[in-house]
Design a protein around this motif. Structure first.
Motif, PDB file in Angstrom:
ATOM      1  N   HIS A   1       4.052  10.653  -6.923  1.00 54.46           N
ATOM      2  CA  HIS A   1       3.953  11.642  -5.841  1.00 54.46           C
ATOM      3  C   HIS A   1       5.234  12.461  -5.718  1.00 54.46           C
ATOM      4  O   HIS A   1       5.192  13.665  -5.458  1.00 54.46           O
ATOM      5  CB  HIS A   1       3.662  10.934  -4.515  1.00 54.46           C
ATOM      6  CG  HIS A   1       2.348  10.214  -4.479  1.00 54.46           C
ATOM      7  ND1 HIS A   1       1.139  10.865  -4.633  1.00 54.46           N
ATOM      8  CD2 HIS A   1       2.054   8.899  -4.307  1.00 54.46           C
ATOM      9  CE1 HIS A   1       0.159   9.988  -4.554  1.00 54.46           C
ATOM     10  NE2 HIS A   1       0.681   8.783  -4.347  1.00 54.46           N
TER      11      HIS A   1
ATOM     12  N   LEU B   1       4.246  -0.752  -6.606  1.00 53.16           N
ATOM     13  CA  LEU B   1       4.138   0.310  -5.599  1.00 53.16           C
ATOM     14  C   LEU B   1       5.285   1.301  -5.752  1.00 53.16           C
ATOM     15  O   LEU B   1       5.071   2.525  -5.692  1.00 53.16           O
ATOM     16  CB  LEU B   1       4.154  -0.283  -4.193  1.00 53.16           C
ATOM     17  CG  LEU B   1       4.286   0.720  -3.034  1.00 53.16           C
ATOM     18  CD1 LEU B   1       3.101   1.678  -3.017  1.00 53.16           C
ATOM     19  CD2 LEU B   1       4.407  -0.014  -1.699  1.00 53.16           C
TER      20      LEU B   1
ATOM     21  N   SER C   1       0.819  -1.216   0.000  1.00 54.19           N
ATOM     22  CA  SER C   1       0.000   0.000   0.000  1.00 54.19           C
ATOM     23  C   SER C   1       0.852   1.265   0.000  1.00 54.19           C
ATOM     24  O   SER C   1       1.922   1.313   0.608  1.00 54.19           O
ATOM     25  CB  SER C   1      -0.924   0.019   1.222  1.00 54.19           C
ATOM     26  OG  SER C   1      -1.798  -1.083   1.195  1.00 54.19           O
ATOM     27  N   CYS C   2       0.330   2.304  -0.689  1.00 52.74           N
ATOM     28  CA  CYS C   2       1.004   3.603  -0.742  1.00 52.74           C
ATOM     29  C   CYS C   2       0.658   4.389   0.522  1.00 52.74           C
ATOM     30  O   CYS C   2      -0.518   4.550   0.859  1.00 52.74           O
ATOM     31  CB  CYS C   2       0.555   4.365  -1.988  1.00 52.74           C
ATOM     32  SG  CYS C   2       1.160   6.061  -2.082  1.00 52.74           S
ATOM     33  N   GLU C   3       1.682   4.904   1.196  1.00 57.39           N
ATOM     34  CA  GLU C   3       1.470   5.649   2.434  1.00 57.39           C
ATOM     35  C   GLU C   3       0.922   7.048   2.190  1.00 57.39           C
ATOM     36  O   GLU C   3       0.433   7.692   3.110  1.00 57.39           O
ATOM     37  CB  GLU C   3       2.792   5.743   3.218  1.00 57.39           C
ATOM     38  CG  GLU C   3       3.324   4.396   3.696  1.00 57.39           C
ATOM     39  CD  GLU C   3       4.626   4.536   4.457  1.00 57.39           C
ATOM     40  OE1 GLU C   3       5.150   5.681   4.498  1.00 57.39           O
ATOM     41  OE2 GLU C   3       5.127   3.527   4.989  1.00 57.39           O
TER      42      GLU C   3
ATOM     43  N   HIS D   1       4.634   3.564  -8.579  1.00 59.92           N
ATOM     44  CA  HIS D   1       3.532   4.471  -8.247  1.00 59.92           C
ATOM     45  C   HIS D   1       3.995   5.631  -7.373  1.00 59.92           C
ATOM     46  O   HIS D   1       3.558   6.774  -7.564  1.00 59.92           O
ATOM     47  CB  HIS D   1       2.428   3.696  -7.536  1.00 59.92           C
ATOM     48  CG  HIS D   1       1.427   4.574  -6.853  1.00 59.92           C
ATOM     49  ND1 HIS D   1       0.415   5.234  -7.515  1.00 59.92           N
ATOM     50  CD2 HIS D   1       1.306   4.931  -5.535  1.00 59.92           C
ATOM     51  CE1 HIS D   1      -0.296   5.943  -6.661  1.00 59.92           C
ATOM     52  NE2 HIS D   1       0.220   5.784  -5.453  1.00 59.92           N
ATOM     53  N   VAL D   2       4.862   5.357  -6.424  1.00 60.00           N
ATOM     54  CA  VAL D   2       5.338   6.391  -5.491  1.00 60.00           C
ATOM     55  C   VAL D   2       5.984   7.545  -6.248  1.00 60.00           C
ATOM     56  O   VAL D   2       5.919   8.706  -5.818  1.00 60.00           O
ATOM     57  CB  VAL D   2       6.310   5.781  -4.457  1.00 60.00           C
ATOM     58  CG1 VAL D   2       7.035   6.864  -3.675  1.00 60.00           C
ATOM     59  CG2 VAL D   2       5.547   4.868  -3.493  1.00 60.00           C
TER      60      VAL D   2
END
Length: 316
Positions: A84, A77, A63-65, A80-81
């Motif tokens: 951000h 993941l 999961s992304c924090e 994906h990070v």
């Protein structure tokens, strides 16, 4: 203690060593001994099978924090990070464009090299990316998997469906910063902007005439080769443009699709309706620069100008 002899259940060969036996068995499974009990997919490593099973269970343990999005793989993941952080570690050595993923860089580089490794077996058309080949194949198969829930129209690409939906919603997300005109498609906005900049990038190699749109250049080229590919099935008349044939057909059908909301008069062409409307509004947009008289139609102004020409001749 000697190793127990093992027999291959597929071809019958026997092996004394377990490692040799296992290596041989992969020749039958194509090196993918780990099979999914749900769909039958096979994998070379047990860890790959484990990750695959998550597609059936729906488990997404990573999961992304920041936003809470979850993924089946840690590598997904990690990529994906970067959305951000804005990190784009893979840069093009030619133009400097940067990308979050290496495969996106490799696809981009083909713009510079011209490489198109994915070819159509039917017509030979080639593409830089495999995902572009798949939609192209639908041209040959006729498949249109994306359907409009409003009117039932179907399309080969999802993007085409999204653009079509705007005809129902009236959405025009692409706006001109100069005059605030808005458009459903970005390419229509780019074409419109040229009316402000005066840019005409499409030039005729015969006479040097230039045009804002490529399709206008293609239509113009027919004036040089005198090609008239659009023929009337009723009388045989031929035209350089399909739109001209469409207007001509109205002379046979009697169709007048453009109607005046004030008096009900109908016209074959929209421009004729626009010329008619000043009769009701009283607008006289065509003004004589010599005496200031104004007229509803440009043709009436032209006739009026002849009077000034005659006056000048008499004076001289």
């Amino acid at each position: 203690m000697a190793d127990q002899q093992r027999s291959c259940g597929v071809c019958g060969l026997c092996f004394t060593q377990k490692s040799t036996y296992l290596k041989h068995m992969r020749s039958h499974t194509r090196g993918k001994p780990h099979s999914c009990e749900v769909c039958g997919s096979s994998f070379t490593q047990k860890s790959d099978l484990f990750r695959h099973m998550q597609t059936h269970t729906g488990e997404k343990p990573h999961s992304c924090e920041v936003c809470g999005c979850s993924f089946t793989r840690k590598s997904s993941l990690f990529r994906h990070v970067k959305s951000h952080t804005g990190e784009k570690p893979h840069s093009c050595e030619v133009c400097g464009s940067s990308f979050t993923r290496k495969e996106h860089l490799l696809q981009h580089v083909r713009i510079h090299t011209g490489e198109k490794p994915h070819s159509c077996d039917v017509c030979g058309s080639s593409f830089t990316q495999k995902q572009h080949l798949f939609p192209h194949m639908r041209i040959h198969t006729g498949e249109k998997p994306h359907s409009c829930e409003v009117c039932g129209s179907s399309f080969t690409l999802k993007q085409q469906l999204l653009q079509h939906m705007r005809t129902h919603t009236g959405e025009k997300p692409h706006s001109c910063e100069v005059c605030e005109s808005s458009f459903t498609r970005k390419e229509h906005l780019l074409q419109h902007i040229r009316t402000h900049t005066g840019e005409k990038p499409h030039s005729c190699e015969v006479c040097g005439s230039s045009f804002t749109q490529k399709q206008h250049l293609l239509q113009h080229m027919q004036t040089h080769n005198r090609e008239k590919p659009h023929s009337c099935e009723v009388c045989g008349s031929s035209f350089t443009r399909k739109s001209n044939l469409f207007r001509h057909m109205q002379t046979h059908t009697g169709e007048r699709p453009h109607s005046c909301e004030v008096c009900g008069s109908s016209f074959t062409q929209k421009q004729h309706l626009l010329q008619h409307m000043p009769i009701h509004t009283g607008e006289k947009p065509h003004i004589c620069e010599i005496c200031g008289c104004s007229f509803i139609q440009k043709a009436n102004l032209s006739q009026h100008m002849l009077k000034h020409t005659d006056d000048i001749k008499i004076q001289t």
